[in-house]
Design a protein around this motif. Structure first.
Motif, mmCIF file in Angstrom:
data_model
loop_
_atom_site.group_PDB
_atom_site.id
_atom_site.type_symbol
_atom_site.label_atom_id
_atom_site.label_comp_id
_atom_site.label_asym_id
_atom_site.label_seq_id
_atom_site.Cartn_x
_atom_site.Cartn_y
_atom_site.Cartn_z
ATOM 1 N N ALA A 149 41.172 47.725 37.968
ATOM 2 C CA ALA A 149 40.103 47.544 36.985
ATOM 3 C C ALA A 149 40.364 48.416 35.763
ATOM 4 C CB ALA A 149 38.754 47.888 37.590
ATOM 5 N N THR A 150 40.094 47.863 34.563
ATOM 6 C CA THR A 150 40.259 48.622 33.334
ATOM 7 C C THR A 150 38.946 49.286 32.945
ATOM 8 O OG1 THR A 150 39.629 46.807 31.861
ATOM 9 C CG2 THR A 150 41.933 46.872 32.615
ATOM 10 N N GLU A 151 38.977 50.094 31.884
ATOM 11 C CA GLU A 151 37.760 50.739 31.399
ATOM 12 C C GLU A 151 36.754 49.709 30.893
ATOM 13 O OE1 GLU A 151 38.769 53.611 28.483
ATOM 14 O OE2 GLU A 151 39.755 54.978 29.904
ATOM 15 N N ASP A 152 37.265 48.554 30.479
ATOM 16 C CA ASP A 152 36.376 47.494 29.979
ATOM 17 C C ASP A 152 35.858 46.601 31.099
ATOM 18 O OD1 ASP A 152 36.800 48.365 27.376
ATOM 19 O OD2 ASP A 152 38.579 47.097 27.149
ATOM 20 N N GLU A 153 36.106 47.010 32.344
ATOM 21 C CA GLU A 153 35.646 46.288 33.532
ATOM 22 C C GLU A 153 36.286 44.901 33.646
ATOM 23 O OE1 GLU A 153 31.412 46.260 33.631
ATOM 24 O OE2 GLU A 153 31.253 48.415 34.008
ATOM 25 N N THR A 154 37.515 44.788 33.186
ATOM 26 C CA THR A 154 38.298 43.580 33.435
ATOM 27 C C THR A 154 39.310 43.888 34.528
ATOM 28 O OG1 THR A 154 39.883 44.134 31.688
ATOM 29 C CG2 THR A 154 38.022 42.697 31.091
ATOM 30 N N LEU A 155 39.859 42.847 35.141
ATOM 31 C CA LEU A 155 40.773 43.015 36.254
ATOM 32 C C LEU A 155 42.214 42.751 35.826
ATOM 33 C CD1 LEU A 155 38.741 41.144 39.042
ATOM 34 C CD2 LEU A 155 38.919 43.621 38.684
ATOM 35 N N GLN A 191 33.855 34.244 36.129
ATOM 36 C CA GLN A 191 34.248 35.644 35.963
ATOM 37 C C GLN A 191 35.733 35.850 36.272
ATOM 38 O OE1 GLN A 191 31.385 37.764 38.453
ATOM 39 N NE2 GLN A 191 30.307 38.454 36.626
ATOM 40 N N ASP A 195 37.339 37.265 33.035
ATOM 41 C CA ASP A 195 37.375 38.723 33.114
ATOM 42 C C ASP A 195 38.651 39.249 33.752
ATOM 43 O OD1 ASP A 195 34.892 38.630 31.986
ATOM 44 O OD2 ASP A 195 33.791 38.935 33.857
ATOM 45 N N GLU A 197 42.803 40.008 33.098
ATOM 46 C CA GLU A 197 43.829 40.213 32.068
ATOM 47 C C GLU A 197 45.065 39.379 32.405
ATOM 48 O OE1 GLU A 197 43.535 42.028 29.343
ATOM 49 O OE2 GLU A 197 41.624 43.001 29.745
#
Length: 358
Positions: A149-155, A191, A195, A197
């Motif tokens: 998970a990134t800081e932007d809450e994407t995977l 999602q 969501d 990457e």
């Protein structure tokens, strides 16, 4: 040599599948000449498809023989239906849905081998396991690393065999059943599409659940699907259900890239004979009846089961007949994807030319 002269030379290059030269078909987007250097942008939309690779190679050979240095690029106009401020999957060139009318025909096996096969050709590939109720893709590629998970809450999807992976199996317990109603399925599919990457991909292969339910509807309504592959076995029961899948895609104006027949013939290692356990030729006959491309047949081979359980796609086995069968299907899917794009560009080009003449 100026632009007009280059275009004139390019008229000798034919598209073998559309039956005309690439200039007349409108497949030459742009030509820029600076000295001996020629930049050409082509309407080729299926990276690493054998046909489009051959077209590009012929162009290079032609121009080099004229003493020029060609630099080729490829681009396809955006699809109007999905031109929005928040375009879904803007960096994915092709979304390929793999579907079946019923379970148990080897749909996930075909999806996994198609993705691995495209990656083996050199393409940038993602594999989305959208079968939320029975996600099997991680086992079939031996992937147990969950997405980050990134800081932007994407995977950030893990990779295996050069393929980026996403599956519900990464997000639930190993033995936890997924018991959801339609709206929840819609939300999760959306999602896991938006969501994640995925990055820049040539192909995103989507392994759909069997049937014609909520997941299929969500995907067809929200994703820019280039085309679909329908998987069946030769037997009539499977073909009856495959027909329903065909009708589903037709109602949503989605191109069917072709029919893949799985479990066609069993070559007995003991007696040396061949046995049509699920019948013979049903998939090819189905494709012919419905005027669909036939992508190829995959034999009933224990190596496919072993590869699925062991996480090693059979398409990567360069020394086997079954591996050859998967590679043939992969190449046919890539070629047919290219036909979809080139035919669309050609039709739009000729419509525009006709309107200008009026």
């Amino acid at each position: 040599m100026d632009e007009a002269a280059v275009r004139d030379r390019l008229r000798s290059v034919d598209d073998p599948e559309l039956g005309d030269d690439i200039v007349s078909l409108g497949l030459v987007n742009d030509v820029t000449v600076e000295g001996d250097e020629v930049d050409i942008d082509l309407a080729l939309g299926a990276p690493y498809s054998p046909t489009e690779s051959d077209i590009a190679a012929e162009i290079r050979e032609l121009l080099v023989a004229e003493g020029l240095e060609p630099d080729l690029s490829a681009s396809i106009p955006d699809r109007d239906d999905f031109e929005t401020d928040e375009q879904v999957l803007p960096n994915v060139k092709n979304v390929i849905a793999v579907a079946s009318g019923k379970g148990g025909v080897g749909k996930s096996t075909v999806a996994v081998n198609l993705a691995a096969g495209l990656s083996q050709l050199g393409a940038r590939v993602g594999l989305f396991d959208a079968d939320v109720y029975g996600p099997n893709v991680p086992r079939m590629v031996d992937a147990d690393e969950p997405p980050m998970a990134t800081e932007d809450e994407t995977l950030v999807p893990p990779e295996k065999y050069g393929v980026k992976l996403m599956s519900m199996a990464f997000l639930t317990g190993k033995d936890d059943p997924v018991i959801w109603r339609g709206p929840m399925v819609h939300k999760v599919i959306t999602q896991l599409t938006e969501d994640v990457e995925w990055g820049h991909l040539d192909y995103l292969v989507v392994d759909l659940p069997p049937g014609t339910g909520d997941t299929q509807l969500t995907m067809l309504q929200t994703m820019p699907v280039t085309g679909a592959v329908i998987v069946t076995t030769p037997q009539d029961v499977a073909l009856d259900d495959a027909r329903k899948g065909l009708e589903m895609f037709a109602k949503h104006d989605t191109v069917v890239l072709g029919i893949a027949e799985n479990m066609s013939t069993f070559a007995c290692p003991d007696c040396g004979g061949e046995h049509d356990i699920f019948g013979s030729g049903g998939g090819e006959e189905f494709a012919e009846t419905h005027d669909m491309p036939f992508l190829g047949s995959i034999p009933l081979d224990p190596a496919v089961r072993e590869g699925g359980d062991g996480g090693e796609p059979t398409v990567l086995d360069n020394g086997s007949e079954t591996g050859d069968a998967f590679r043939t299907i992969t190449q046919n899917v890539a070629n047919n994807t290219g036909i979809v794009h080139r035919r669309g560009v050609s039709q739009a080009s000729r419509t525009e030319a006709s309107s200008l003449d009026q």
